[in-house]
Motif scaffolding. Structure first.
Motif, PDB file in Angstrom:
ATOM      1  N   GLY A 141      26.864 -45.284  35.189  1.00  0.00           N
ATOM      2  CA  GLY A 141      25.720 -44.720  34.469  1.00  0.00           C
ATOM      3  C   GLY A 141      24.738 -44.037  35.397  1.00  0.00           C
ATOM      4  O   GLY A 141      23.615 -43.732  35.014  1.00  0.00           O
ATOM      5  N   TYR A 142      25.093 -43.769  36.569  1.00  0.00           N
ATOM      6  CA  TYR A 142      24.179 -43.186  37.554  1.00  0.00           C
ATOM      7  C   TYR A 142      23.987 -41.714  37.259  1.00  0.00           C
ATOM      8  O   TYR A 142      24.932 -40.965  37.030  1.00  0.00           O
ATOM      9  N   GLN A 143      22.741 -41.291  37.277  1.00  0.00           N
ATOM     10  CA  GLN A 143      22.418 -39.881  37.123  1.00  0.00           C
ATOM     11  C   GLN A 143      21.585 -39.465  38.313  1.00  0.00           C
ATOM     12  O   GLN A 143      20.719 -40.195  38.780  1.00  0.00           O
ATOM     13  N   GLN A 144      21.819 -38.267  38.720  1.00  0.00           N
ATOM     14  CA  GLN A 144      21.122 -37.765  39.888  1.00  0.00           C
ATOM     15  C   GLN A 144      19.699 -37.398  39.496  1.00  0.00           C
ATOM     16  O   GLN A 144      19.482 -36.818  38.428  1.00  0.00           O
ATOM     17  N   PRO A 145      18.727 -37.709  40.314  1.00  0.00           N
ATOM     18  CA  PRO A 145      17.335 -37.358  39.995  1.00  0.00           C
ATOM     19  C   PRO A 145      17.184 -35.850  39.873  1.00  0.00           C
ATOM     20  O   PRO A 145      17.854 -35.090  40.540  1.00  0.00           O
ATOM     21  N   LYS A 146      16.229 -35.444  39.040  1.00  0.00           N
ATOM     22  CA  LYS A 146      16.040 -34.027  38.759  1.00  0.00           C
ATOM     23  C   LYS A 146      15.292 -33.300  39.867  1.00  0.00           C
ATOM     24  O   LYS A 146      15.363 -32.103  39.984  1.00  0.00           O
ATOM     25  N   ASP A 147      14.586 -34.002  40.697  1.00  0.00           N
ATOM     26  CA  ASP A 147      13.809 -33.325  41.726  1.00  0.00           C
ATOM     27  C   ASP A 147      14.690 -32.817  42.870  1.00  0.00           C
ATOM     28  O   ASP A 147      14.319 -31.915  43.594  1.00  0.00           O
ATOM     29  N   SER A 148      15.845 -33.338  43.056  1.00  0.00           N
ATOM     30  CA  SER A 148      16.739 -32.809  44.085  1.00  0.00           C
ATOM     31  C   SER A 148      17.664 -31.798  43.432  1.00  0.00           C
ATOM     32  O   SER A 148      18.202 -32.033  42.365  1.00  0.00           O
ATOM     33  N   GLU A 149      17.811 -30.689  44.010  1.00  0.00           N
ATOM     34  CA  GLU A 149      18.561 -29.628  43.382  1.00  0.00           C
ATOM     35  C   GLU A 149      19.966 -29.554  43.945  1.00  0.00           C
ATOM     36  O   GLU A 149      20.351 -28.607  44.625  1.00  0.00           O
ATOM     37  N   GLY A 150      20.723 -30.504  43.698  1.00  0.00           N
ATOM     38  CA  GLY A 150      22.144 -30.496  44.088  1.00  0.00           C
ATOM     39  C   GLY A 150      22.386 -30.857  45.535  1.00  0.00           C
ATOM     40  O   GLY A 150      23.494 -30.857  45.997  1.00  0.00           O
ATOM     41  N   GLY A 151      21.348 -31.108  46.281  1.00  0.00           N
ATOM     42  CA  GLY A 151      21.539 -31.477  47.686  1.00  0.00           C
ATOM     43  C   GLY A 151      21.762 -32.956  47.856  1.00  0.00           C
ATOM     44  O   GLY A 151      21.502 -33.735  46.977  1.00  0.00           O
ATOM     45  N   THR A 152      22.219 -33.319  48.958  1.00  0.00           N
ATOM     46  CA  THR A 152      22.422 -34.745  49.239  1.00  0.00           C
ATOM     47  C   THR A 152      21.278 -35.230  50.095  1.00  0.00           C
ATOM     48  O   THR A 152      20.671 -34.486  50.856  1.00  0.00           O
ATOM     49  N   GLN A 153      20.963 -36.457  49.941  1.00  0.00           N
ATOM     50  CA  GLN A 153      19.866 -37.025  50.722  1.00  0.00           C
ATOM     51  C   GLN A 153      20.371 -37.833  51.850  1.00  0.00           C
ATOM     52  O   GLN A 153      21.320 -38.472  51.912  1.00  0.00           O
TER      53      GLN A 153
END
Length: 153
Positions: A141-153
């Motif tokens: 159920g993990y969703q990527q946060p919207k503030d990062s635009e496709g980049g990896t942290q």
């Protein structure tokens, strides 16, 4: 030509030209001593071989070649045997070294097994507590946060 070859025979020599045979003396032959000027050579083996080569049809070169061949064969066999003994000694030494290393490996493996077996006791002495259950993380159920635009942290 054949007629001339037949006419010249040993039996065709006239009797006047043939050598006359002397009548044999009926007296008894005299015995006399024959001295050997190389008498000193008869006492040693080399002298006997040298005399044998002079009296026989085998030349000295054949005897020398045979002696050189025999000496070379003897030396070759001696060197081969020496090399075989040396290789055997080295093989025994290597085998003994392998046995010592195998013994060392077995001793180290026993020490390692003993340390692994005592690890939980030492951890509890130091105050470490083992986790009772296993922890799992579910990423379905993990969703990527919207503030990062496709980049990896």
């Amino acid at each position: 030509m054949a007629a001339t070859a037949r006419s010249i025979r040993s039996g065709s020599v006239p009797a006047s030209q043939r050598p006359q045979a002397k009548p044999q003396a009926t007296s008894r032959p005299q015995l006399r001593l024959i001295s050997n000027p190389h008498g000193a050579d008869k006492n040693n083996v080399f002298g006997k071989v040298l005399e044998w080569t002079r009296t026989r049809t085998a030349p000295m070169v054949h005897v020398v070649i045979a002696v050189v061949f025999l000496v070379a064969t003897l030396l070759g066999a001696l060197m081969l045997r020496t090399q075989m003994v040396q290789n055997s000694f080295e093989a025994a030494e290597v085998k003994q070294h392998i046995n010592v290393l195998t013994q060392d490996i077995e001793d180290d493996q026993a020490k390692l097994d003993q340390l692994v077996a005592s690890l939980p006791d030492k951890a509890s002495e130091m105050g470490m507590v083992s986790k009772g259950g296993t922890a799992t993380i579910d990423l379905q159920g993990y969703q990527q946060p919207k503030d990062s635009e496709g980049g990896t942290q």
